[in-house]
Design a protein around this motif. Structure first.
Motif, mmCIF file in Angstrom:
data_model
loop_
_atom_site.group_PDB
_atom_site.id
_atom_site.type_symbol
_atom_site.label_atom_id
_atom_site.label_comp_id
_atom_site.label_asym_id
_atom_site.label_seq_id
_atom_site.Cartn_x
_atom_site.Cartn_y
_atom_site.Cartn_z
ATOM 1 N N VAL A 126 -43.405 33.059 35.804
ATOM 2 C CA VAL A 126 -43.137 32.080 37.100
ATOM 3 C C VAL A 126 -44.178 31.998 37.962
ATOM 4 O O VAL A 126 -44.866 33.042 38.373
ATOM 5 N N LYS A 127 -44.736 30.863 38.084
ATOM 6 C CA LYS A 127 -45.903 30.663 38.903
ATOM 7 C C LYS A 127 -45.505 30.335 40.435
ATOM 8 O O LYS A 127 -46.062 30.802 41.256
ATOM 9 N N LYS A 128 -44.565 29.426 40.642
ATOM 10 C CA LYS A 128 -44.078 29.020 41.747
ATOM 11 C C LYS A 128 -42.724 28.422 41.736
ATOM 12 O O LYS A 128 -42.314 27.879 40.754
ATOM 13 N N ALA A 164 -39.331 24.656 39.498
ATOM 14 C CA ALA A 164 -40.178 25.940 39.290
ATOM 15 C C ALA A 164 -41.508 25.259 38.406
ATOM 16 O O ALA A 164 -41.323 24.295 37.753
ATOM 17 N N THR A 165 -42.523 25.978 38.449
ATOM 18 C CA THR A 165 -43.706 25.915 37.544
ATOM 19 C C THR A 165 -44.000 27.136 37.074
ATOM 20 O O THR A 165 -43.634 28.215 37.486
ATOM 21 N N LEU A 166 -44.095 27.186 35.469
ATOM 22 C CA LEU A 166 -44.274 28.452 34.884
ATOM 23 C C LEU A 166 -45.856 28.511 34.216
ATOM 24 O O LEU A 166 -46.687 27.409 34.354
ATOM 25 N N GLU A 167 -46.281 29.535 33.911
ATOM 26 C CA GLU A 167 -47.814 29.503 33.367
ATOM 27 C C GLU A 167 -47.784 30.408 32.123
ATOM 28 O O GLU A 167 -47.050 31.280 32.083
ATOM 29 N N VAL A 204 -34.816 34.613 39.612
ATOM 30 C CA VAL A 204 -36.049 34.809 39.233
ATOM 31 C C VAL A 204 -36.696 34.819 40.600
ATOM 32 O O VAL A 204 -36.512 34.103 41.751
ATOM 33 N N SER A 205 -37.868 35.395 40.689
ATOM 34 C CA SER A 205 -39.020 35.312 41.716
ATOM 35 C C SER A 205 -40.415 35.004 40.991
ATOM 36 O O SER A 205 -40.530 35.037 39.802
ATOM 37 N N ALA A 206 -41.326 34.624 41.908
ATOM 38 C CA ALA A 206 -42.636 34.299 41.512
ATOM 39 C C ALA A 206 -43.187 35.551 40.644
ATOM 40 O O ALA A 206 -43.145 36.624 41.280
ATOM 41 N N GLY A 207 -43.860 35.221 39.483
ATOM 42 C CA GLY A 207 -44.383 36.568 38.872
ATOM 43 C C GLY A 207 -43.419 37.044 37.835
ATOM 44 O O GLY A 207 -43.872 37.903 36.988
ATOM 45 N N ALA A 208 -42.046 36.546 37.820
ATOM 46 C CA ALA A 208 -41.217 37.250 36.773
ATOM 47 C C ALA A 208 -41.628 36.495 35.355
ATOM 48 O O ALA A 208 -41.945 35.462 35.134
ATOM 49 N N TYR A 209 -41.392 37.397 34.334
ATOM 50 C CA TYR A 209 -41.082 37.135 33.068
ATOM 51 C C TYR A 209 -40.035 36.198 32.449
ATOM 52 O O TYR A 209 -38.995 37.106 32.668
#
Length: 368
Positions: free
Chosen positions: A75-77, A93-96, A189-194
């Motif tokens: 999770v990016k944002k 949300a945006t993922l990376e 989820v939160s930012a940075g979560a897989y």
């Protein structure tokens, strides 16, 4: 003793015995007559009969979805949180996933290479075709081989384009968007979560999205009421947490089959909730209207006798009571529908009681 008394006393005794015997006959005759006409009676009525019953129901969202990530990523944002109202297509949300960018670069390079090969083979075929117009310069075999090479390069180019589109589509999955307008009911989820597909990246969904402005009121209608329900009609219901108010729903969908365990039919009703006072998950008390067809007979509920032998009404024929077995239907408090060997012209005891025995002589007040 006076001789007159000798003849007077027997005469007095004979007259007394005769009077007593006459009074006993009168009392016997009087007791054989039916009782006084103090028993009320009615005629069964034949008309449309309506009633209602209250059953529990549950409010559910018209649409609900658990949103997972399509591909394994981080999770990016996040752009929304619990309780936020979102529109269809809105970015949640945006993922990376760095490997996706590498795959897209490789697919882009392969596409450009195939485009160059196709352009070269197409140009070669065009030149050979133009030269072949001069007899004896180009053989037919060389021209066919050039055409085949052009078609092969075109097929490889199309495959490269498809591969590039596939990688681009996968990259689009890194943007999580709302499939319909509604409210975010849950965020896990939160930012940075897989995150990833269910069971791989995460056990719980990223978001739960529910439609709140339109709800489904679902009820399990017992088998005995399914044929009497007013289809496509409006029904009223109340909510315990909102006392004193009644809401409206419209019957919309029928399961068309009975549940094997509950012996009931699943029915859904649409509820428009523009003000969003009603919440999904609320328990409703549904006032279910029931309509009986005009072929059914109804009598006062007091005329239906429920005994240990069964259900009866007491019909009066020639001043005699007859217990007639019937099947009772729906009731609205004052009246009850019945099915049996009864006609609208019959005279029925209004207040049935086991004290009125089958075959007993009775007199009733005839109904008006």
């Amino acid at each position: 003793m006076n001789p007159l008394y000798k003849y007077l006393i027997p005469a007095i005794l004979i007259f007394s015995l005769h009077s007593c015997g006459h009074e006993e006959k009168k009392e016997t005759k009087k007791s054989a007559e039916p009782s006084s006409p103090d028993i009320e009676s009615v005629h069964p009525t034949q008309a449309d009969f309506s009633s209602s019953t209250t059953i529990p129901g549950e409010l559910q969202p018209y649409q609900k979805v658990d949103i997972y990530a399509k591909i394994s990523s981080f999770v990016k944002k996040l752009y929304v949180d619990v309780g936020n109202e979102v529109k269809a297509g809105q970015l949640l949300a945006t993922l990376e996933a760095p490997e996706i960018n590498s795959q897209q670069s490789a697919a882009s390079s392969a596409l450009k290479s195939k485009e160059a090969l196709y352009i070269a083979s197409k140009a070669k075929y065009e030149r050979l075709k133009e030269t072949s117009r001069t007899p004896g310069t180009i053989s037919a075999l060389d021209l066919e081989q050039a055409l085949a090479a052009q078609k092969s390069d075109l097929a490889q180019l199309e495959a490269a384009r498809a591969s590039y589109r596939e990688v681009a589509d996968v990259k689009n999955y890194l943007q999580i968007r709302a499939p319909f307008s509604g409210n975010i009911a849950m965020r896990n989820v939160s930012a940075g979560a897989y995150v990833g597909p269910s069971g791989k990246g995460s056990d719980l969904p990223m978001f739960s999205l529910v439609q709140q402005d339109r709800l489904r009121l679902v009820v399990n209608v017992p088998e005995s009421y399914t044929g009497l329900l007013n289809r496509n009609g409006e029904i009223k219901f109340s909510i315990q947490s909102i006392p004193g108010e009644t809401f409206t729903a419209r019957v919309s969908r029928f399961a068309g089959a009975l549940d094997n365990k509950l012996r009931s039919q699943w029915i859904e009703m649409d509820v428009y909730n523009k003000e969003k006072r009603l919440l999904p998950g609320m328990v409703a008390n549904v006032i279910l209207p029931l309509n009986e067809n005009n072929k059914s007979l109804s009598v006062p509920s007091s005329a239906v006798l429920n005994s240990t032998l069964g259900v009866f009404v007491i019909r009066v024929d020639k001043n005699k009571a007859h217990w007639i077995p019937v099947t009772s239907g729906i009731a609205n408090g004052e009246m009850t529908t019945i099915i049996g060997q009864i006609s609208p012209k019959d005279i029925i005891v209004k207040n049935a009681s086991e004290e009125i025995r089958d075959g007993q002589n009775i007199r009733v007040k005839l109904p008006k």
